[in-house]
Design an enzyme around this catalytic site. Sequence first.
Site, PDB file in Angstrom:
ATOM      1  N   SER A 132       0.687  -1.179  -0.140  1.00 13.08           N
ATOM      2  CA  SER A 132      -0.010   0.239   0.012  1.00 13.08           C
ATOM      3  C   SER A 132       0.982   1.261   0.019  1.00 13.08           C
ATOM      4  O   SER A 132       1.850   1.338   0.250  1.00 13.08           O
ATOM      5  CB  SER A 132      -0.956  -0.007   1.178  1.00 13.08           C
ATOM      6  OG  SER A 132      -1.609   1.448   1.547  1.00 13.08           O
ATOM      7  N   TYR A 145      -2.009  -0.725  10.641  1.00 10.72           N
ATOM      8  CA  TYR A 145      -1.913  -0.851   9.271  1.00 10.72           C
ATOM      9  C   TYR A 145      -0.764  -0.553   8.467  1.00 10.72           C
ATOM     10  O   TYR A 145      -0.107  -1.236   7.630  1.00 10.72           O
ATOM     11  CB  TYR A 145      -3.258  -0.244   8.453  1.00 10.72           C
ATOM     12  CG  TYR A 145      -3.289  -0.458   6.932  1.00 10.72           C
ATOM     13  CD1 TYR A 145      -3.820  -1.712   6.557  1.00 10.72           C
ATOM     14  CD2 TYR A 145      -3.230   0.472   6.068  1.00 10.72           C
ATOM     15  CE1 TYR A 145      -3.963  -1.962   5.204  1.00 10.72           C
ATOM     16  CE2 TYR A 145      -3.374   0.200   4.609  1.00 10.72           C
ATOM     17  CZ  TYR A 145      -3.846  -1.062   4.389  1.00 10.72           C
ATOM     18  OH  TYR A 145      -4.051  -1.349   2.995  1.00 10.72           O
TER      19      TYR A 145
HETATM   20  P1  NAD Z   1     -11.233  -6.439  -0.188  1.00  7.40           P
HETATM   21  O1  NAD Z   1     -11.541  -6.192   1.414  1.00  7.40           O
HETATM   22  O2  NAD Z   1     -12.083  -6.051  -1.138  1.00  7.40           O
HETATM   23  O3  NAD Z   1     -10.543  -7.792  -0.321  1.00  7.40           O
HETATM   24  C1  NAD Z   1      -9.653  -8.336   0.503  1.00  7.40           C
HETATM   25  C2  NAD Z   1      -9.513  -9.692   0.408  1.00  7.40           C
HETATM   26  O4  NAD Z   1      -8.746 -10.348   1.355  1.00  7.40           O
HETATM   27  C3  NAD Z   1     -10.997 -10.380   0.553  1.00  7.40           C
HETATM   28  O5  NAD Z   1     -11.127 -11.358  -0.683  1.00  7.40           O
HETATM   29  C4  NAD Z   1     -10.798 -10.947   1.731  1.00  7.40           C
HETATM   30  O6  NAD Z   1     -11.793 -12.094   1.957  1.00  7.40           O
HETATM   31  C5  NAD Z   1      -9.393 -11.517   1.853  1.00  7.40           C
HETATM   32  N1  NAD Z   1      -8.931 -11.686   3.152  1.00  7.40           N
HETATM   33  C6  NAD Z   1      -8.926 -10.958   4.343  1.00  7.40           C
HETATM   34  N2  NAD Z   1      -8.449 -11.593   5.395  1.00  7.40           N
HETATM   35  C7  NAD Z   1      -8.300 -12.782   4.990  1.00  7.40           C
HETATM   36  C8  NAD Z   1      -7.825 -13.967   5.655  1.00  7.40           C
HETATM   37  N3  NAD Z   1      -7.447 -13.972   7.036  1.00  7.40           N
HETATM   38  N4  NAD Z   1      -7.595 -15.011   5.078  1.00  7.40           N
HETATM   39  C9  NAD Z   1      -7.929 -15.033   3.844  1.00  7.40           C
HETATM   40  N5  NAD Z   1      -8.360 -14.077   3.048  1.00  7.40           N
HETATM   41  C10 NAD Z   1      -8.465 -12.932   3.599  1.00  7.40           C
HETATM   42  O7  NAD Z   1     -10.046  -5.247  -0.052  1.00  7.40           O
HETATM   43  P2  NAD Z   1      -9.156  -4.734  -1.422  1.00  7.40           P
HETATM   44  O8  NAD Z   1      -9.198  -3.250  -1.233  1.00  7.40           O
HETATM   45  O9  NAD Z   1      -9.301  -5.561  -2.578  1.00  7.40           O
HETATM   46  O10 NAD Z   1      -7.300  -4.940  -0.748  1.00  7.40           O
HETATM   47  C11 NAD Z   1      -6.722  -5.924  -1.179  1.00  7.40           C
HETATM   48  C12 NAD Z   1      -5.263  -5.523  -0.869  1.00  7.40           C
HETATM   49  O11 NAD Z   1      -4.825  -4.499  -1.362  1.00  7.40           O
HETATM   50  C13 NAD Z   1      -5.054  -5.518   0.662  1.00  7.40           C
HETATM   51  O12 NAD Z   1      -3.904  -6.230   1.106  1.00  7.40           O
HETATM   52  C14 NAD Z   1      -5.043  -4.118   1.147  1.00  7.40           C
HETATM   53  O13 NAD Z   1      -4.506  -3.731   2.256  1.00  7.40           O
HETATM   54  C15 NAD Z   1      -4.269  -3.790  -0.232  1.00  7.40           C
HETATM   55  N6  NAD Z   1      -4.784  -2.267  -0.470  1.00  7.40           N
HETATM   56  C16 NAD Z   1      -6.018  -1.812  -0.738  1.00  7.40           C
HETATM   57  C17 NAD Z   1      -6.084  -0.405  -1.104  1.00  7.40           C
HETATM   58  C18 NAD Z   1      -7.465   0.165  -1.081  1.00  7.40           C
HETATM   59  O14 NAD Z   1      -7.659   1.482  -1.202  1.00  7.40           O
HETATM   60  N7  NAD Z   1      -8.545  -0.652  -1.260  1.00  7.40           N
HETATM   61  C19 NAD Z   1      -5.152   0.523  -1.183  1.00  7.40           C
HETATM   62  C20 NAD Z   1      -3.841   0.032  -1.035  1.00  7.40           C
HETATM   63  C21 NAD Z   1      -3.468  -1.445  -0.800  1.00  7.40           C
END
Ligand code: NAD
Length: 247
Positions: A132, A145
């Site tokens: 991130s 985080y």
């Molecule tokens: P999201 O919540 O839509 O998806 C996250 C996924 O991780 C889901 O499928 C969830 O079921 C899975 N997950 C969470 N905990 C889990 C566990 N214990 N075991 C198995 N699966 C698990 O979120 P997203 O926005 O798609 O984020 C995906 C990644 O990108 C994350 O690592 C997040 O930190 C990172 N990220 C997101 C953003 C944002 O703004 N959305 C920005 C930067 C980084």
Amino acid sequence: MTAAGKQAVVTGGGRGIGRAVAAALTRAGHEVTVLGRAVPALEATVAAGEAARWISVDVTDEAALAESLGGLDVDVLVNNAGIADSAPFVKSDLALYRRLMAVNFESVVVATRAVLPGMIGRGFGRIISIASIAGLKGYPYVTAYCASKHAVVGLTRSLAQEVARTGVTVNALCPGYVDTDLVHDGAARIAAKTGRAAEDITADFHKHNPQGRLIRVEEVAGAVVWLAGADAAAVNGQAIAIDGGET
Ligand code: NAD
């Protein structure tokens, strides 16, 4: 290298960024396994033709995660599963840090350790972690985080040096606020706590990006496809911001 026949695994591949990554890797010719907790979402991803198969694993279950990956010849590992709880520092107890570190960081260690020996043995591998922008800079109310994502970036930079001569590359992608449920759920939680309108909070997220918008999941997925390919073989140990110019 062509993508055909390359085995890719995307953790948290049933929704959000992970699902878009799975779909893009599949379109690029990779054979994709989505791994996660929510079986209906994983099934839907496979049913839509965006992945070849799914595995149900909680990434905080060390033994189950290692075992599920150990049976596959993984060429491309995308460490994507993550959570983004927030709280002021004085209200952030150790349980919060442990939860975020377990999902966002320790799962990266366990999954990477499970697939790396095979990659080194075959002389090819791509470890790509969705860190991130919070792995590159600080924001208020997300110390846990930010710490977990800085840890992913640190691991990436160090491991990249260690495996540099093996045919394996290790990189992190660092998106700004992406248009996913994680961000919209976060805005709803902050709204409930503060009484502010969720739309105003989302508008604040837009303002972080000099382009004045949320990042699209396809913009992260495109970078994963590029890093997974032969043309990115010299890209190693990078933490690449996908943030419209915020950093
Ligand atoms: P999201 O919540 O839509 O998806 C996250 C996924 O991780 C889901 O499928 C969830 O079921 C899975 N997950 C969470 N905990 C889990 C566990 N214990 N075991 C198995 N699966 C698990 O979120 P997203 O926005 O798609 O984020 C995906 C990644 O990108 C994350 O690592 C997040 O930190 C990172 N990220 C997101 C953003 C944002 O703004 N959305 C920005 C930067 C980084």
